[in-house]
Design an enzyme around this catalytic site. Structure first.
Site, PDB file in Angstrom:
ATOM      1  N   HIS A  86       0.834  -1.208   0.000  1.00 18.18           N
ATOM      2  CA  HIS A  86       0.000   0.000   0.000  1.00 18.18           C
ATOM      3  C   HIS A  86       0.865   1.253   0.000  1.00 18.18           C
ATOM      4  O   HIS A  86       0.946   1.980   0.997  1.00 18.18           O
ATOM      5  CB  HIS A  86      -0.952  -0.005   1.200  1.00 18.18           C
ATOM      6  N   VAL A  97       3.219   3.397  -5.439  1.00 17.80           N
ATOM      7  CA  VAL A  97       3.190   2.633  -6.694  1.00 17.80           C
ATOM      8  C   VAL A  97       1.803   2.003  -6.878  1.00 17.80           C
ATOM      9  O   VAL A  97       1.247   2.002  -7.981  1.00 17.80           O
ATOM     10  CB  VAL A  97       4.300   1.540  -6.726  1.00 17.80           C
ATOM     11  N   HIS A  98       1.238   1.521  -5.783  1.00 22.88           N
ATOM     12  CA  HIS A  98      -0.128   0.978  -5.846  1.00 22.88           C
ATOM     13  C   HIS A  98      -1.119   2.080  -6.233  1.00 22.88           C
ATOM     14  O   HIS A  98      -2.016   1.865  -7.063  1.00 22.88           O
ATOM     15  CB  HIS A  98      -0.493   0.348  -4.492  1.00 22.88           C
ATOM     16  N   HIS A 150      -6.832   7.049  -2.930  1.00 21.51           N
ATOM     17  CA  HIS A 150      -7.713   6.050  -2.318  1.00 21.51           C
ATOM     18  C   HIS A 150      -7.084   5.258  -1.159  1.00 21.51           C
ATOM     19  O   HIS A 150      -7.815   4.688  -0.343  1.00 21.51           O
ATOM     20  CB  HIS A 150      -8.256   5.077  -3.382  1.00 21.51           C
ATOM     21  N   GLN A 174      -4.937 -17.186  -3.056  1.00 16.22           N
ATOM     22  CA  GLN A 174      -5.041 -16.335  -4.238  1.00 16.22           C
ATOM     23  C   GLN A 174      -6.123 -16.843  -5.190  1.00 16.22           C
ATOM     24  O   GLN A 174      -6.875 -16.057  -5.759  1.00 16.22           O
ATOM     25  CB  GLN A 174      -3.691 -16.253  -4.977  1.00 16.22           C
TER      26      GLN A 174
HETATM   27  N1  LIG Z   1      -5.938 -11.998  -0.666  1.00 17.08           N
HETATM   28  C1  LIG Z   1      -5.680 -11.011  -1.507  1.00 17.08           C
HETATM   29  N2  LIG Z   1      -6.135  -9.791  -1.230  1.00 17.08           N
HETATM   30  C2  LIG Z   1      -5.848  -8.807  -2.106  1.00 17.08           C
HETATM   31  C3  LIG Z   1      -5.091  -9.021  -3.271  1.00 17.08           C
HETATM   32  N3  LIG Z   1      -4.976  -7.853  -3.929  1.00 17.08           N
HETATM   33  C4  LIG Z   1      -5.627  -6.939  -3.199  1.00 17.08           C
HETATM   34  N4  LIG Z   1      -6.173  -7.513  -2.094  1.00 17.08           N
HETATM   35  C5  LIG Z   1      -6.985  -6.859  -1.061  1.00 17.08           C
HETATM   36  O1  LIG Z   1      -7.957  -6.073  -1.700  1.00 17.08           O
HETATM   37  C6  LIG Z   1      -7.911  -4.806  -1.095  1.00 17.08           C
HETATM   38  C7  LIG Z   1      -8.382  -3.685  -1.955  1.00 17.08           C
HETATM   39  O2  LIG Z   1      -8.222  -2.498  -1.209  1.00 17.08           O
HETATM   40  P1  LIG Z   1      -6.792  -2.141  -0.618  1.00 17.08           P
HETATM   41  O3  LIG Z   1      -5.855  -1.819  -1.727  1.00 17.08           O
HETATM   42  O4  LIG Z   1      -6.946  -1.184   0.501  1.00 17.08           O
HETATM   43  O5  LIG Z   1      -6.301  -3.499   0.063  1.00 17.08           O
HETATM   44  C8  LIG Z   1      -6.438  -4.621  -0.775  1.00 17.08           C
HETATM   45  C9  LIG Z   1      -6.118  -5.958  -0.196  1.00 17.08           C
HETATM   46  O6  LIG Z   1      -6.524  -6.025   1.127  1.00 17.08           O
HETATM   47  C10 LIG Z   1      -4.598 -10.332  -3.523  1.00 17.08           C
HETATM   48  O7  LIG Z   1      -3.939 -10.611  -4.520  1.00 17.08           O
HETATM   49  N5  LIG Z   1      -4.924 -11.273  -2.602  1.00 17.08           N
HETATM   50 MG   LIG Z   2      -7.819   0.681   0.508  1.00 17.27          MG
HETATM   51 ZN   LIG Z   3      -5.866   0.074  -2.752  1.00 14.42          ZN
END
Ligand SMILES: Nc1nc2c(ncn2[C@@H]2O[C@@H]3COP(=O)(O)O[C@H]3[C@H]2O)c(=O)[nH]1
Ligand SMILES: [Mg+2]
Ligand SMILES: [Zn+2]
Length: 499
Positions: A210, A213-214, A250, A419
């Site tokens: 988080h 880059v995300h 976000h 996953q």
């Molecule tokens: N288990 C899992 N959770 C994910 C994955 N990618 C995103 N997430 C979850 O999806 C959420 C989307 O919102 P956030 O980016 O806050 O946090 C992210 C993670 O908690 C993934 O590949 N596997």
């Molecule tokens: Mg989030």
């Molecule tokens: Zn996010």
């Protein structure tokens, strides 16, 4: 003969006073003619020379005026008071500034029109300069940003090439491409400051996943969906700005821990937001707090109602990224799709950003693999709000006697299995519903466009045909809406949304 010379004189005067040497030559000829001292051959030679000079001046001048014509075609000189006209004529026309007006003559309409156009052009150039000054994009980043429309755009490479500033460069480039910087008169230095502050907020807790880059990844993915589906055509500039800003902010100041962790540890933010969408409330609240600061306020040109609408949409979108709202959100959208009513824009845009937020499993394997590694790493380690000590969330939960969150237990995590579950139960259904929603919204726009194009074709109205797209983006894949100001053709719509 004297009529020809008179015309030559007039034309020279209008064309360019700097060719004074040429004028002296003409005057000399005139004198010689009046004294009968010039032979026919000499006269012809001089006139030939005069014709050549005038041709060159004429071509140069016409080219200059045509350039201005293109650039400034929409100016209406009549809307300008006469004093301003005079001032513009004196200041911005070459002829009026250098040649004394003959006794009390009013400036000619053409000159005034050109003067006003020139004034507006100067203003535009100034605005363009002031909005580009201060943001240097390294050439290798520019090269990578050429792929910004791609589904599997490599945001990690941009971050590397851009010295850890992926969000700044992606954010800036997107606002630029949609022409939002000019449309909302965003000062580049303020934008630069805002983006840098966002990046700092994303870096506060050194999260492997988080981070900035995300944020850049989710913003770029949102852009891809908006443009490749054609949904951007349905939106106003303000809605596009709100959606992109929502994607950028976000996860602002994400702590690297889940909402459940905050709730279970009674963290400050959990107390502040009463255990509801704890992190999401913080992301959006902290970002608006940042934008209240003059140095980071990119919204200064928004009118009161525009600010209210912008804020409301950004809040809706960011709060809808709370994963605990996921199933409710999908169910609500399915219900909406089963009814004939129009789809609510806020719900549609929230779904798009939510899908972009969980989109990495749908991208190239290398990208997905990298994101998964980073997320798993984040699940394992954690800096807590309470002590500021770097500990793993799972380890800290164990230490505090709390139940260890799923995926946070180093010993028991089965990455592949979890996953597959995430993809099958969360990602896939979300993308299915987003696809249905996009089809529902975009198809009528496409049909409307097909009809209007048929009419256009019948009228042989080439000016507004399918090739004359006015785009929200500079790229050919990004047409703009007929419903939004300045909108045009929908011909390039396609439904290539989720790759
Ligand atoms: N288990 C899992 N959770 C994910 C994955 N990618 C995103 N997430 C979850 O999806 C959420 C989307 O919102 P956030 O980016 O806050 O946090 C992210 C993670 O908690 C993934 O590949 N596997
Ligand atoms: Mg989030
Ligand atoms: Zn996010």
């Amino acid at each position: 003969m004297s009529r020809v010379i008179d015309e030559v004189q007039t034309t020279i005067e209008l064309a360019d006073w700097s060719i004074i040497g040429f004028v002296v030559r003409i005057r000399l000829m005139l004198k010689k003619i009046s004294q009968d001292e010039i032979s026919k051959e000499d006269l012809m030679r001089n006139l030939e020379y005069a014709a050549q000079v005038l041709e060159t001046v004429y071509i140069d001048e016409t080219r200059r005026l045509c350039d201005e014509e293109d650039e400034l075609s929409e100016v209406e000189p009549d809307a300008v008071p006469s004093e301003v006209r005079d001032w513009l004529a004196l200041t911005f026309t070459r002829s009026m500034s250098n040649i004394k007006r003959r006794g009390g003559d009013k400036p000619k309409f053409r000159s005034v029109a050109h003067a006003i156009r020139a004034g507006i052009m100067v203003d535009r150039i100034y605005r363009r300069m002031s909005s580009t000054v201060g943001l240097h994009v390294p050439p290798n980043v520019l090269l990578l940003l050429k792929n910004l429309d791609d589904w599997s755009f490599d945001v990690f490479s941009v971050n590397e090439a851009g010295d850890g500033h992926a969000l700044k460069y992606v954010g800036y480039e997107l606002l630029q491409r949609y022409d939002l910087i000019a449309k909302f008169k965003i000062n580049t230095q303020t934008l630069d400051g805002f983006l840098i502050k966002l990046e700092q907020g994303y870096s506060k807790h050194c999260n492997p996943y988080h981070n900035l880059v995300h944020a850049a990844d989710v913003t770029q993915t949102t852009h891809h969906v908006l443009t490749q589906s054609g949904l951007a055509l349905w939106l106003t500039d303000l809605e596009i700005l709100a959606t992109l800003v929502a994607a950028m902010i976000h996860d602002y100041e994400h702590t690297g821990t889940t909402n459940n962790f905050h709730i279970n540890t009674s963290s400050e933010v959990a107390l502040l937001y009463n255990d509801r969408a704890v992190l999401e409330n913080h992301h959006v609240s902290a970002a608006f707090r940042l934008m209240k600061d003059d140095d980071h306020n990119i919204l200064t040109s928004l009118k009161k109602e525009e600010y209210r609408d912008f804020r409301s949409l950004v809040i809706d979108i960011v709060l809808a990224t709370d994963m605990s709202y996921h199933f409710q959100q999908i169910k609500n959208m399915k219900n909406l799709l089963s009814m004939p009513e129009n789809i609510d824009k806020s719900k549609a845009l929230s779904l798009i950003v939510h899908c972009a937020d969980i989109s990495h499993p749908a991208k190239d394997w290398n990208l997905h693999f990298k994101w998964t590694e980073l997320l798993i790493e984040e699940f394992f380690r954690q800096a807590t709000f309470m002590t500021g000590v770097l500990l793993q969330q799972g380890d800290r939960e164990a230490e505090m006697g709390l139940p260890i969150s799923p995926l946070c237990d180093r010993k028991n995590t089965m990455v592949a299995e979890s996953q597959i579950g995430f993809i099958d139960f969360i990602v896939d259904p979300s993308f299915q519903v987003m696809g249905d929603m996009l089809e529902r919204v975009v198809t009528p726009l496409q049909q409307r466009n097909t009809i209007s194009e048929e009419v256009n074709f019948e009228r042989a109205d080439k000016a507004t045909s399918t090739t004359s797209l006015t785009s929200h983006c500079s790229t050919p894949s990004t047409p703009r809406s007929p419903d939004s100001p300045g909108g045009s053709s929908l011909a390039l719509l396609n439904n290539d949304v989720t790759a």
